[in-house]
Design an enzyme around this catalytic site. Structure first.
Site, PDB file in Angstrom:
ATOM      1  CG  HIS A 145      -2.115  -0.526  -7.969  1.00  0.00           C
ATOM      2  ND1 HIS A 145      -2.683   0.307  -7.031  1.00  0.00           N
ATOM      3  CD2 HIS A 145      -2.365  -1.786  -7.535  1.00  0.00           C
ATOM      4  CE1 HIS A 145      -3.272  -0.411  -6.082  1.00  0.00           C
ATOM      5  NE2 HIS A 145      -3.079  -1.691  -6.371  1.00  0.00           N
TER       6      HIS A 145
ATOM      7  NE  ARG B  20      -3.772  -1.970  -0.011  1.00  0.00           N
ATOM      8  CZ  ARG B  20      -4.646  -2.023  -1.009  1.00  0.00           C
ATOM      9  NH1 ARG B  20      -4.921  -0.945  -1.710  1.00  0.00           N
ATOM     10  NH2 ARG B  20      -5.239  -3.146  -1.307  1.00  0.00           N
TER      11      ARG B  20
END
Lengths: 309, 309
Positions: free
Chosen positions: A272, A224
């Site tokens: 990502h 994250r």
């Protein structure tokens, strides 16, 4: 006939409608699956946290919210959500994460970049240590961290794992708590961050913890964005405390063109992609929880909203 | 007391003397180990093919030549060699090869280079297939090819192996002979060449076999330089038949600065590092054969000089 609401962005519906219908059929479940259903008639909500649906109050009959994402931090604080919440634990996502992490660990382990980018055409022979002489540290021993640890153990790496509370993973030297974190980082030649994003993990990679790693360490963050204090990381890269970082997640995505990570010579940005959900395997997971709900069996992958994961 | 001649370049002696003495002691063998011993008194020859020793005729008492290298092509034709020849099968070398091959297979599988070198700072999301959707082909199913296949299977890849004569490796789709070669290359999204260098394998990667690979395939050669027809490979890279090649071995090493591989945008050169022998584990292998020779047990890793490997 049960009613399944699909509450996510339209492009997700395009990707998921058919795999979900296939998975329902394979499970022998007759259902009405749609993007719009009268709230009081909805039995299950397949959900992405960036959906327009933010008030769960009218969904009086719903048995569960089934998250499309592995990350649940944007929904755990929602006070209107009083029914069970399941996270996505997609076997395809896990496999993809294992492949991405293993690939980048091997990239650093082997020193690949010096060969991929070698403008001076240097024939410079160095022998890297073998995997069994290399310490890899994984922060976070959830489903993803454990799966990555297994793959790295299979290749012979020495794997240390760290988690907030004590865990036991076969073959992994498991440490926990604040003292365990220092101890883990101390041996982290290659550190992989796979923690959830919670108040306790925000900025866990900061000036103090970066200084606890061996000089010249490598950092890999497929977890994250907020796990990292970005200014502290850039300082550690600039002064050589860290040799290089590969970052897949960021506080703002897509990463803005003005972000210093893009042009930093010791940073690789990936967009990502480490934890991409795969439509087919994810649909099978969602339908498995619907099957369980209908059969009165316990849901799998439930989120403890007090802990935030 | 047995006499062990170390016949290799001086820098090898520097690296190997102590690990060999340690391994002899650990095996309980009392020996005279030196770089110069009267030929007629030598019992074993630890040997590198680039040694000055090329005439084995005076070594009338020697029981075996124990090669320091995995490659034996520079010694198999030596007519003066009439005693058993063992190749180096160093477990450290094998591990290093597995790590190098697995790393570069994952690099291509994940499309890493587009992120490592990304001057336009493009946030371009693509989801690669999972390993179980990716065909990796290994040409050569000796000790190294088999070990690499095992590691790739462990990560979930679909592995096809090819060898001249039929072989059977668990989990690997094993093909053989000329027809099998075409069949293997046809599915080779990523092709790894781990064949020995023999008259039958010279230029096995040529215009014809390159054309049998799927368009956009990747080639990884940690085996031997002469396996590749270099002009044909460069043509296939130029016209897009191959997407990229990573080459660790070459007909001339170090690779000359004038070689077109250096500047080719679709080639990564690594400096013959995939199969580095590790002093400690290699010394243990050499001493194991000496122990066997003294105990009258069969030598391990013997070379069949008619086949050339």
């Amino acid at each position: 006939m049960i009613n399944i609401l699909f509450a996510a962005r339209p492009e997700r519906w395009t990707a998921y409608e058919q795999p979900l219908r296939d998975a329902l059929q394979a499970a022998g479940i007759t259902a009405h699956l749609a993007e719009e259903i009268t709230p009081a008639e909805v039995d299950y909500i397949i959900y992405a946290p960036n959906s327009d649906l933010q008030d769960f109050t009218p969904y009086t009959r719903a048995k569960a919210v089934l998250n499309l994402w592995a990350g649940v931090e944007r929904i755990t604080d929602n006070k209107t959500l009083r029914i069970p919440l399941a996270r996505m634990v997609d076997p395809g996502l896990t496999k993809g994460m294992v492949e991405w992490v293993t690939g980048h660990v091997l990239r650093y382990h082997l020193g690949m970049d010096a060969h991929i980018v070698n403008p001076a055409h240097e024939w410079h022979v160095t022998t890297p240590p073998l995997a069994h002489e290399r310490n890899v540290v994984i922060l976070g021993l959830g489903a993803l961290g454990t799966a990555c640890a297994d793959a790295l153990l299979g290749l012979g790496f020495r794997v240390t794992g760290w988690s907030r509370s004590p865990k036991n993973v076969k073959g992994v030297d498991c440490l926990h708590g604040d003292a365990g974190l220092s101890q883990a980082l101390n041996r982290g030649e290659i550190v992989v961050t796979l923690l959830p994003d919670t108040p306790a993990t925000t900025d866990i990679i900061n000036a103090q913890t970066l200084a606890q790693m061996p000089r010249g360490a490598f950092l890999i963050n497929p977890g994250r964005g907020p796990l990292i204090d970005d200014d502290a990381l850039i300082a550690a890269l600039d002064n050589g405390q860290l040799a290089h970082a590969t970052l897949d997640v960021f506080r703002t995505e897509p990463l803005p063109q003005t972000d210093p990570y893009w042009a930093h010579p010791r940073v690789t940005v990936t967009p990502h992609i480490a934890a991409a959900t795969r439509d087919k395997t994810a649909s099978e997971q969602l339908v498995e929880n619907i099957r369980r709900g209908e059969a009165g069996e316990p849901f799998i992958n439930l989120v403890d909203r007090k802990l935030g994961y």
